[in-house]
Scaffold this motif. Structure first.
Motif, mmCIF file in Angstrom:
data_model
loop_
_atom_site.group_PDB
_atom_site.id
_atom_site.type_symbol
_atom_site.label_atom_id
_atom_site.label_comp_id
_atom_site.label_asym_id
_atom_site.label_seq_id
_atom_site.Cartn_x
_atom_site.Cartn_y
_atom_site.Cartn_z
ATOM 1 N N ALA A 378 0.811 -1.217 0.000
ATOM 2 C CA ALA A 378 0.000 0.000 0.000
ATOM 3 C C ALA A 378 0.842 1.263 0.000
ATOM 4 C CB ALA A 378 -0.934 -0.007 1.212
ATOM 5 N N ARG A 379 2.154 1.118 0.097
ATOM 6 C CA ARG A 379 3.024 2.292 0.148
ATOM 7 C C ARG A 379 2.927 3.071 -1.160
ATOM 8 N NH1 ARG A 379 7.448 3.721 3.232
ATOM 9 N NH2 ARG A 379 7.333 1.742 4.330
ATOM 10 N N ASP A 380 3.028 4.397 -1.065
ATOM 11 C CA ASP A 380 2.903 5.216 -2.260
ATOM 12 C C ASP A 380 4.065 4.954 -3.215
ATOM 13 O OD1 ASP A 380 4.991 7.750 -1.836
ATOM 14 O OD2 ASP A 380 4.259 6.855 0.032
ATOM 15 N N ALA A 381 3.818 5.204 -4.497
ATOM 16 C CA ALA A 381 4.796 4.874 -5.543
ATOM 17 C C ALA A 381 6.079 5.667 -5.377
ATOM 18 C CB ALA A 381 4.182 5.142 -6.917
ATOM 19 N N GLU A 382 5.989 6.934 -4.946
ATOM 20 C CA GLU A 382 7.199 7.751 -4.837
ATOM 21 C C GLU A 382 8.182 7.142 -3.848
ATOM 22 O OE1 GLU A 382 7.937 12.418 -4.685
ATOM 23 O OE2 GLU A 382 7.208 11.668 -2.762
ATOM 24 N N SER A 383 7.709 6.810 -2.652
ATOM 25 C CA SER A 383 8.598 6.217 -1.654
ATOM 26 C C SER A 383 9.157 4.897 -2.148
ATOM 27 C CB SER A 383 7.852 6.009 -0.339
ATOM 28 O OG SER A 383 7.523 7.241 0.253
ATOM 29 N N THR A 384 8.302 4.062 -2.760
ATOM 30 C CA THR A 384 8.758 2.745 -3.202
ATOM 31 C C THR A 384 9.866 2.868 -4.226
ATOM 32 O OG1 THR A 384 6.566 1.797 -2.800
ATOM 33 C CG2 THR A 384 8.044 0.588 -4.261
ATOM 34 N N TYR A 385 9.640 3.655 -5.287
ATOM 35 C CA TYR A 385 10.628 3.751 -6.366
ATOM 36 C C TYR A 385 11.922 4.396 -5.891
ATOM 37 C CZ TYR A 385 7.150 2.304 -9.805
ATOM 38 O OH TYR A 385 6.229 1.590 -10.522
ATOM 39 N N PHE A 386 11.823 5.449 -5.096
ATOM 40 C CA PHE A 386 13.035 6.143 -4.682
ATOM 41 C C PHE A 386 13.818 5.354 -3.634
ATOM 42 C CE2 PHE A 386 11.131 10.166 -6.391
ATOM 43 C CZ PHE A 386 12.169 10.436 -7.272
ATOM 44 N N VAL A 387 13.111 4.659 -2.726
ATOM 45 C CA VAL A 387 13.827 3.833 -1.754
ATOM 46 C C VAL A 387 14.540 2.687 -2.455
ATOM 47 C CG1 VAL A 387 13.512 2.219 0.157
ATOM 48 C CG2 VAL A 387 12.398 4.443 0.225
ATOM 49 N N VAL A 388 13.855 2.022 -3.384
ATOM 50 C CA VAL A 388 14.489 0.923 -4.119
ATOM 51 C C VAL A 388 15.660 1.443 -4.941
ATOM 52 C CG1 VAL A 388 14.140 -0.781 -5.944
ATOM 53 C CG2 VAL A 388 12.425 -0.504 -4.153
ATOM 54 N N ALA A 389 15.519 2.621 -5.545
ATOM 55 C CA ALA A 389 16.617 3.190 -6.329
ATOM 56 C C ALA A 389 17.817 3.504 -5.446
ATOM 57 C CB ALA A 389 16.140 4.451 -7.049
ATOM 58 N N SER A 390 17.576 4.145 -4.318
ATOM 59 C CA SER A 390 18.677 4.521 -3.425
ATOM 60 C C SER A 390 19.341 3.294 -2.811
ATOM 61 C CB SER A 390 18.162 5.446 -2.316
ATOM 62 O OG SER A 390 17.506 6.574 -2.848
ATOM 63 N N ALA A 391 18.519 2.377 -2.255
ATOM 64 C CA ALA A 391 19.083 1.184 -1.634
ATOM 65 C C ALA A 391 19.733 0.279 -2.675
ATOM 66 C CB ALA A 391 17.994 0.427 -0.881
#
Length: 867
Positions: A378-391
């Motif tokens: 349910a997490r918003d797309a912005e957090s998901t994409y940017f966290v995966v990109a950074s990590a």
């Protein structure tokens, strides 16, 4: 007046550039370069100090990052002490400063949104590209061309550094493409610049990293099924291709105009300005660039393999605390001494097992944010994409260290601390501990669980206790007997002994933890039998396999293991005492304080600032109003477990309340089919092992019974077993031959039917030995519910709900009800016994059987519970 956010964004860009233009230390001097980082950190703290950091209320940034730094520094300090290496201590200080810089980066990134972070990344990449073009156009000593090797760089960003700017920052531009399609031009050109930097550096690692990042985003899109986001990527990719071609043409044109017209840069001015930079661009390489670089690229990877082999050999020689910084240095044959091309082997050899553990901890620190955001669909797309990109970019950096030497320079670690700060921010916000809002209501997730602080996680956590105990149990006896360093030489006897001691200690810890999870599984009562049994098994394996080993080390390690387990128990006793908060609604009154349990009943839906292990509520009670339901939801969001009262009562008493069972509950009690098969094999092997010991006892017991009273020594009776089928059970007769002449009845205290020898064999449980034959036949198991006579089964089936469900497993010689309750004498005691049997069926496992076996031995020795 200039907005404060402008200065924060500028500081972020400067931090990124300090990492990207790492060779600036060759101009500012190494000390000056660290001074620039220090000035940056002070400026960040000055601007962010009035504003709470993300995750306010937690003592510090992510535990995994901080803990990894601490373990790595500890390994460096210990290695410095053992090897008397001032250089190792110097690098420990540098890593400590790096960890502080991470805290600063975490605070800075938390003061900016994703849009500002990505914008500063674009500026950093643009500046690096500009510096490269400026260096290529410089008339002397500024531009380096690796010629046939195909790698280019500048005096401010050497080959092997430029590609990291592009490869590690590109994933965030890809994420921004998906989130903000309107910024297609800026993102398209930023990706083109990243690909350009990787291409001109000519690095295979950079190409591999970029390819993996693209695959990662493809997998993420497939997982989220967010195919609509691809429509916004097309314009950005359309801008990327011509942008990349334009950069390549511009680079070629600048190089041709600057150095391709026959200009020979060997003037006195150049010699004075550049010193060793004399001759054409290709000549500059041979005099100013590490010869190993070009030679390795020209000859392929054999030399890298040779370096790796050297690192493996050196790491083995330097276990467990390392040989000090630079111990992996070797001369590959070109007159240049360098460290092994693998940071993990290097840190293992330099700083030992703790050093490697710290580096592996960083891998976990980079992987955990991905796991947490993917676990929340349910997490918003912005957090998901940017966290995966950074990590993902942080993991790519850590992966590149497999082909890189270990370094403590901020020009290397700067990428990692920035990317980890980006990755952990949304995750930390989920664990923010906030106070009451302006309206007096608490925010969601506003409570703190007991033992949730970082130092409590470390000191009370299993990994620390296992590692610390393993070092003590294995290292202390070896050092006392063999001396220090005891691993030189590591002959077969020493190796076998250390492996046996290490595995034995790990098995002791695992067994005690699993046994302690059951009700009645007090760890202190089982420390001696568990440790003794495990070390006896280790000794037997070494003895019968005729392996070389050291008996004094085994005995000393056994004593140290006992001392460690007892010490850990008594030191942590107050922390293991459960503290429960009870919601005063429904049937929660049954939960009461006891020796190992502290119960506090709440008066209002709030924990009052007290930290608890768990909250107990009657989730089926009618009086559970919306305020209490919201409170329970807040506890769950704060990661405080909420238990239904029936579940908690079951855990505390070791009984399943059968009066409240439903059909669904009974279905959930189905025992494991796989363990049922394994248990049958264990029974057969157990009987075959016990028969040589039991046979003499059985012979003496039979003789004593015949001499004591008339009648047969063995008593045969019909009992109900697996599936409700009758079978013939064999027991040594402990009562008079006419004990059931008036009908079957349960034994009671001081039963006059029991003979003198019978009372002794019942106390010692010797009357059950003939049932080994029942176990071998398959009628019974060594451990399980006790079988009853058909008359009692029919009576209890009519009085007790679900009674016959106990026949879903084989009956046993001993069982959970026997070790927890003893013999029963009436229907009420039988009801409690059935509750114990249902608990056994629900938790049907090897670990519970081991616990029952240990308790049975204790009962046999003490005679407890016999009638």
């Amino acid at each position: 007046m200039v907005h404060r956010g402008f200065f924060l964004s500028l500081l972020l860009a400067l931090g990124l550039l300090l990492a990207a233009l790492g060779s600036l230390r060759n101009i500012a001097t190494p000390l000056g370069y660290w001074g620039l980082w220090g000035a940056w950190a002070l400026a960040v703290m000055g601007l962010t100090w009035p504003v709470p950091a993300p995750g306010a209320g937690r003592p510090m940034p992510p535990l995994w990052v901080w803990g990894s730094c601490a373990v790595l520094v500890l390994g460096m300090v210990l290695s410095a002490a053992v090897n008397d290496s001032a250089l190792s201590l110097h690098h420990a200080i540098k890593v400590g400063i790096i960890s502080l810089c991470f805290c600063v980066a975490w605070r800075l990134a938390g003061s900016l949104g994703w849009r500002e972070r990505v914008a500063m990344l674009r500026w950093a990449v643009a500046i690096v590209v500009g510096v490269f073009f400026a260096s290529k156009a410089a008339p002397y000593g500024y531009y380096i061309d690796l010629g046939s090797a195909g790698r280019e760089g500048s005096f401010l960003a050497w080959p092997g550094v430029i590609w990291k700017v592009g490869a590690f920052f590109m994933p965030l531009f890809l994420a921004d493409m998906l989130i903000r399609p309107r910024d297609w031009l800026a993102n398209g050109l930023a990706v083109a610049a990243c690909v350009f930097l990787v291409m001109i550096d000519g690095t295979r690692t950079g190409v591999l990293v970029m390819g993996l990042m693209v695959l990662m985003f493809g997998g993420l899109l497939a997982w989220r099924r967010d195919w609509s986001a691809l429509s916004g990527v097309k314009p950005a990719m359309a801008a990327c291709v011509p942008g990349l071609l334009g950069l390549l043409l511009l680079s070629t044109g600048i190089g041709y105009l600057s150095h391709g017209l026959g200009t020979v840069l060997s003037s006195p001015e150049m010699a004075r300005a550049g010193g060793m930079f004399v001759g054409k661009a290709e000549a500059l390489v041979e005099t100013s660039v590490d010869p190993l670089t070009t030679t390795r690229l020209g000859n392929g990877d054999p030399e890298r393999i040779r370096l790796l082999q050297h690192g493996v050999d050196r790491a083995v020689d330097c276990l467990p605390l390392g040989c000090g910084f630079g111990s992996t240095a070797m001369d590959p044959g070109y007159g240049v001494v360098m460290q092994v091309h693998n940071a993990y082997l290097g840190v293992l050899a330099d700083f030992g097992v703790l050093g490697l553990a710290g580096m592996l901890g960083f891998i976990a620190a980079a992987a955990l944010p991905i796991r947490r955001v993917l676990g929340d669909r349910a997490r918003d797309a912005e957090s998901t994409y940017f966290v995966v990109a950074s990590a993902g970019a942080a993991l790519a950096y850590l992966g590149s260290l497999m082909l890189h030497t270990f370094s403590t320079e901020m020009s290397e670690w700067g990428y990692l601390i920035m990317l980890l700060a980006f990755a952990w921010l949304p995750v930390m916000e989920d664990y923010r501990v906030a106070g009451a809002g302006a309206d007096g209501h608490h925010a969601l997730g506003c409570y703190e669980r007991r033992h949730s602080r970082w130092y409590e996680y470390v000191l009370l956590g299993g990994p620390f206790q296992v590692v610390a105990g393993l070092l003590l149990v294995a290292v202390l006896p070896a050092a006392l007997v063999w001396g220090f360093p005891f691993w030189r030489p590591l002959d077969p006897a020493r190796l076998n002994t250390l492996i046996a001691v290490g595995l034995s200690f790990l098995m002791c810890v695992l067994t005690l933890r699993r046994l302690g999870a059951f009700s009645g599984g007090a760890i202190i009562a089982h420390i001696v039998p568990v440790v003794t049994a495990v070390f006896l098994v280790a000794f037997a394996v070494l003895f019968f396999s005729r392996s070389a080993y050291s008996r004094p080390i085994l005995l000393l390690a056994y004593a140290v293991a006992l001392a460690w387990c007892y010490g850990a128990y008594f030191i942590g006793w107050k922390y293991r005492k459960l503290k429960l908060a009870v919601v005063p609604v429904g049937g929660t009154w049954v939960i009461r304080s006891r020796r190992n349990l502290e119960v506090r009943r709440l008066t209002e839906p709030d924990l009052g600032g007290v930290r608890y292990d768990a909250v107990v509520a009657d989730l089926e009670a009618d009086g559970l109003d919306p305020d209490w339901e919201r409170f329970l939801a807040q506890c769950i969001l704060s990661h405080i477990p909420v238990f239904h009262v029936r579940q908690m009562q079951e855990n505390l008493t070791g009984r399943v309340e059968i009066e409240h069972l439903s059909e669904n509950d009974v279905g959930a009690l189905l025992p494991s089919p796989l363990y049922s098969v394994c248990k049958r094999l264990i029974d057969i092997v157990g009987v075959l092992v016990l028969i040589p010991v039991a046979a003499p006892l059985m012979l003496l017991t039979a003789l004593a019974i015949r001499l004591d009273s008339p009648g047969p020594a063995v008593f045969v009776q019909s009992r109900v077993g697996l599936g409700g089928r009758d079978f013939r059970i064999y027991k040594f007769r402990s009562m008079r031959a006419d004990a059931e002449s008036e009908g079957a009845r349960l034994a009671c205290e001081d039963d006059e039917r029991i003979t003198r020898v019978g009372r002794f064999i019942r106390n010692a449980r010797l009357d059950e030995l003939p049932q080994l034959w029942n176990v071998l036949k398959g009628d019974m198991s060594l451990i399980g519910p006790r079988p009853e006579q058909r008359e009692f089964v029919d009576r209890f089936d009519a009085e007790i709900p679900f009674y016959i469900y106990r026949h879903v497993v084989r009956p046993g010689i001993t069982g959970w009800a026997q070790v927890m309750q003893g013999y029963v004498g009436d229907a009420d005691e039988t009801r409690v016994k059935i509750q114990h049997d249902f608990y056994y069926i629900k938790h049907f496992s090897l670990w519970l059987d081991i616990l029952i076996a240990f308790k049975t031995v204790r009962i046999v020795l003490t005679g407890e519970g016999a009638r």
